[in-house]
Design a protein around this motif. Structure first.
Motif, PDB file in Angstrom:
ATOM      1  N   GLY A   1       0.821  -1.207   0.000  1.00 35.75           N
ATOM      2  CA  GLY A   1       0.000   0.000   0.000  1.00 35.75           C
ATOM      3  C   GLY A   1       0.853   1.255   0.000  1.00 35.75           C
ATOM      4  N   GLN A   2       1.925   1.254   0.791  1.00 33.99           N
ATOM      5  CA  GLN A   2       2.824   2.404   0.832  1.00 33.99           C
ATOM      6  C   GLN A   2       3.525   2.608  -0.505  1.00 33.99           C
ATOM      7  OE1 GLN A   2       1.767   4.211   3.491  1.00 33.99           O
ATOM      8  NE2 GLN A   2       3.909   4.652   4.038  1.00 33.99           N
ATOM      9  N   ALA A   3       3.881   1.503  -1.158  1.00 38.33           N
ATOM     10  CA  ALA A   3       4.545   1.603  -2.462  1.00 38.33           C
ATOM     11  C   ALA A   3       3.625   2.261  -3.487  1.00 38.33           C
ATOM     12  CB  ALA A   3       4.980   0.217  -2.929  1.00 38.33           C
ATOM     13  N   VAL A   4       2.355   1.861  -3.472  1.00 36.11           N
ATOM     14  CA  VAL A   4       1.385   2.463  -4.397  1.00 36.11           C
ATOM     15  C   VAL A   4       1.209   3.943  -4.086  1.00 36.11           C
ATOM     16  CG1 VAL A   4      -1.040   2.465  -5.108  1.00 36.11           C
ATOM     17  CG2 VAL A   4       0.174   0.294  -4.851  1.00 36.11           C
ATOM     18  N   GLU A   5       1.105   4.269  -2.798  1.00 36.12           N
ATOM     19  CA  GLU A   5       0.933   5.669  -2.416  1.00 36.12           C
ATOM     20  C   GLU A   5       2.150   6.502  -2.798  1.00 36.12           C
ATOM     21  OE1 GLU A   5      -1.823   7.124  -1.071  1.00 36.12           O
ATOM     22  OE2 GLU A   5      -2.793   5.207  -1.453  1.00 36.12           O
ATOM     23  N   ARG A   6       3.350   5.918  -2.632  1.00 35.93           N
ATOM     24  CA  ARG A   6       4.563   6.658  -3.015  1.00 35.93           C
ATOM     25  C   ARG A   6       4.596   6.904  -4.516  1.00 35.93           C
ATOM     26  NH1 ARG A   6       7.057   3.488   1.142  1.00 35.93           N
ATOM     27  NH2 ARG A   6       7.507   1.820  -0.355  1.00 35.93           N
ATOM     28  N   ALA A   7       4.135   5.931  -5.291  1.00 37.54           N
ATOM     29  CA  ALA A   7       4.098   6.101  -6.745  1.00 37.54           C
ATOM     30  C   ALA A   7       3.164   7.235  -7.147  1.00 37.54           C
ATOM     31  CB  ALA A   7       3.666   4.797  -7.406  1.00 37.54           C
ATOM     32  N   ARG A   8       2.139   7.455  -6.346  1.00 33.73           N
ATOM     33  CA  ARG A   8       1.196   8.547  -6.629  1.00 33.73           C
ATOM     34  C   ARG A   8       1.666   9.857  -6.012  1.00 33.73           C
ATOM     35  NH1 ARG A   8      -3.815   5.046  -4.731  1.00 33.73           N
ATOM     36  NH2 ARG A   8      -4.310   3.890  -6.633  1.00 33.73           N
ATOM     37  N   GLY A   9       2.732   9.806  -5.220  1.00 32.19           N
ATOM     38  CA  GLY A   9       3.207  11.007  -4.546  1.00 32.19           C
ATOM     39  C   GLY A   9       2.339  11.422  -3.391  1.00 32.19           C
ATOM     40  N   ALA A  10       1.598  10.451  -2.830  1.00 38.72           N
ATOM     41  CA  ALA A  10       0.668  10.785  -1.739  1.00 38.72           C
ATOM     42  C   ALA A  10       0.925   9.957  -0.494  1.00 38.72           C
ATOM     43  CB  ALA A  10      -0.773  10.576  -2.208  1.00 38.72           C
ATOM     44  N   ALA A  11       2.109   9.382  -0.366  1.00 37.98           N
ATOM     45  CA  ALA A  11       2.398   8.507   0.771  1.00 37.98           C
ATOM     46  C   ALA A  11       2.559   9.323   2.048  1.00 37.98           C
ATOM     47  CB  ALA A  11       3.652   7.688   0.511  1.00 37.98           C
ATOM     48  N   ALA A  12       1.934   8.832   3.110  1.00 40.95           N
ATOM     49  CA  ALA A  12       2.085   9.428   4.440  1.00 40.95           C
ATOM     50  C   ALA A  12       2.674   8.376   5.362  1.00 40.95           C
ATOM     51  CB  ALA A  12       0.732   9.913   4.965  1.00 40.95           C
ATOM     52  N   PRO A  13       3.490   8.777   6.320  1.00 40.32           N
ATOM     53  CA  PRO A  13       4.091   7.785   7.218  1.00 40.32           C
ATOM     54  C   PRO A  13       3.024   6.972   7.947  1.00 40.32           C
ATOM     55  CG  PRO A  13       5.081   9.961   7.534  1.00 40.32           C
ATOM     56  CD  PRO A  13       3.897  10.160   6.651  1.00 40.32           C
ATOM     57  N   LEU A  14       3.278   5.688   8.100  1.00 42.13           N
ATOM     58  CA  LEU A  14       2.361   4.843   8.848  1.00 42.13           C
ATOM     59  C   LEU A  14       2.534   5.095  10.344  1.00 42.13           C
ATOM     60  CD1 LEU A  14       2.656   1.391   7.025  1.00 42.13           C
ATOM     61  CD2 LEU A  14       0.699   2.954   6.999  1.00 42.13           C
ATOM     62  N   PRO A  15       1.456   5.076  11.093  1.00 45.04           N
ATOM     63  CA  PRO A  15       1.596   5.220  12.542  1.00 45.04           C
ATOM     64  C   PRO A  15       2.149   3.929  13.144  1.00 45.04           C
ATOM     65  CG  PRO A  15      -0.680   4.766  11.979  1.00 45.04           C
ATOM     66  CD  PRO A  15       0.044   4.933  10.667  1.00 45.04           C
ATOM     67  N   ALA A  16       2.719   4.033  14.322  1.00 49.25           N
ATOM     68  CA  ALA A  16       3.163   2.830  15.025  1.00 49.25           C
ATOM     69  C   ALA A  16       1.935   1.986  15.370  1.00 49.25           C
ATOM     70  CB  ALA A  16       3.914   3.229  16.294  1.00 49.25           C
ATOM     71  N   TRP A  17       2.069   0.669  15.228  1.00 48.30           N
ATOM     72  CA  TRP A  17       0.932  -0.201  15.526  1.00 48.30           C
ATOM     73  C   TRP A  17       1.416  -1.509  16.133  1.00 48.30           C
ATOM     74  CZ3 TRP A  17       0.823  -4.873  12.796  1.00 48.30           C
ATOM     75  CH2 TRP A  17       1.635  -4.936  11.650  1.00 48.30           C
ATOM     76  N   GLN A  18       0.548  -2.100  16.927  1.00 48.30           N
ATOM     77  CA  GLN A  18       0.782  -3.408  17.521  1.00 48.30           C
ATOM     78  C   GLN A  18      -0.478  -4.234  17.327  1.00 48.30           C
ATOM     79  OE1 GLN A  18       2.633  -3.390  21.560  1.00 48.30           O
ATOM     80  NE2 GLN A  18       2.441  -1.161  21.402  1.00 48.30           N
ATOM     81  N   LEU A  19      -0.330  -5.417  16.752  1.00 47.73           N
ATOM     82  CA  LEU A  19      -1.476  -6.280  16.493  1.00 47.73           C
ATOM     83  C   LEU A  19      -1.558  -7.344  17.583  1.00 47.73           C
ATOM     84  CD1 LEU A  19      -3.826  -7.152  14.762  1.00 47.73           C
ATOM     85  CD2 LEU A  19      -2.222  -8.347  13.242  1.00 47.73           C
TER      86      LEU A  19
END
Length: 354
Positions: free
Chosen positions: A175-193
């Motif tokens: 998902g981040q790769a696709v967003e970066r290709a569009r120039g719209a990537a935002a940093p992901l927040p820290a998460w714990q599953l």
């Protein structure tokens, strides 16, 4: 020089309950009070003129606890007008049904505008100023409470938990790769599953996010989607959307602002009366949060080649589960969630193709 208008009234000196008849006149911005044994000259700025009522005596308060009273309201009003006394605009407005109606309409507009746009904007601004560490502390406390009351250790094999975490992490990377290709990537927040089993009276098939990045998925939900891991990716993307937009903290702030506004408007006369707008308002805000998190889930699903409409599988299976077991407790917040069909429609529209 023209003599000023004169009014006969009763004078109370503030020390005795006996009224003394006096004559009132206004000259050179002073109230002149003359009677048998009474002679006072008081600057008008020191006289208290109570709000005019439709009925009852007219009064004026004097320095030193003195009081002027006139039982003939019509005569007082005529004397005041002839003497150049002017009522404040707000008093004239309150004496007019048109003014009251206009004020009521303006109040409704202000309240609706504050509820719909003002409070969310204020909450968003306050949360933006709040350090992320506050989210982490609040989320840790909430997670501890959930663990104590509604959750048990997961019964899923450790390998399966690791595989699901890895699948979600890989989906996020794509998902981040696709967003970066569009120039719209935002940093992901820290998460714990976290995988947890639900207590008998607990959460059932459910997933939820807490401030600070804690995402909890129950074993029941994993089993419900055991043949559709792609849908589970969408569910986790939805919960991460709540974390990204800090919906947990915004809910806390908005509840506080709603409570303050409700108490300000309705007064602290009835707990139920003041709580109702808070509950209804927060339910509406929660629906907006769900749509926002759904949009994040839809983008993640599209980026991984998953049709966002597949999210409807979750809704359908939860519905069937509820019909098969009417006594089962509904997932958290279901009452605040928008209709399933609308959510699926919005998810389709919110996620453009790669």
């Amino acid at each position: 020089m023209t003599e000023p208008p004169v009014l006969v009234a009763d004078y109370f000196d503030g020390h005795s309950a006996r009224a003394q008849p006096v004559r009132l006149a206004i000259r050179e911005r002073r109230l002149l009070i003359e009677g048998d044994g009474v002679s006072r000259s008081v600057p008008l700025r020191q006289v208290g003129w109570p709000e005019r009522q439709r009925h009852g005596a007219r009064q004026a308060y004097l320095p030193g606890q003195g009081l002027i009273s006139a039982p003939d309201a019509a005569a007082w009003d005529a004397w005041a007008t002839a003497s150049g006394l002017r009522e404040r605009l707000v008093v004239r407005w309150m004496q007019s049904w048109r003014g009251v109606a206009l004020a009521a309409a303006l109040l409704v507009v202000v309240l609706v505008g504050s509820w719909r746009w003002g409070l969310p904007a204020a909450a968003h601004g306050l949360v933006a100023l709040t350090p992320i560490g506050v989210d982490e502390q609040l989320g840790a406390l909430a997670f501890e409470q959930f663990e104590h009351q509604w959750l048990q250790p997961s019964k899923l094999p450790t390998e399966r938990q690791a595989a699901l975490r890895a699948r979600f992490a890989a989906a996020l990377e794509r998902g981040q790769a696709v967003e970066r290709a569009r120039g719209a990537a935002a940093p992901l927040p820290a998460w714990q599953l976290h995988f947890r089993a639900s207590t008998e009276r607990g959460l059932g098939a459910n997933a939820f996010a807490l401030p600070g990045g804690h995402i909890v998925v129950t074993d029941a939900l994993v089993e419900l989607l055991t043949d559709r891991p792609d849908v589970l990716v969408g569910v986790l993307g939805h919960e991460l959307g709540h974390v990204r937009h800090r919906h947990g903290m915004r809910s806390v702030v908005q509840v506080g602002l709603l409570s303050a506004l409700s108490s300000l408007v309705l007064g602290d006369f009835s707990t139920l009366l003041t709580a109702a707008p808070v509950l209804l308002g927060q339910a509406a805000y929660a629906r907006e949060f769900e749509f926002q998190a759904d949009a994040d889930a839809a983008r993640l699903m599209r980026a991984n080649g998953i049709d966002p409409a597949d999210f409807g599988v979750l809704f359908e299976r939860l519905r069937r589960q509820q019909q098969a077991r009417p006594g089962i407790e509904l997932p958290i917040g279901l009452a605040t969630h928008p209709p399933d069909a609308e959510r699926v429609r919005r998810m389709r529209e919110a996620a453009p193709g790669p």
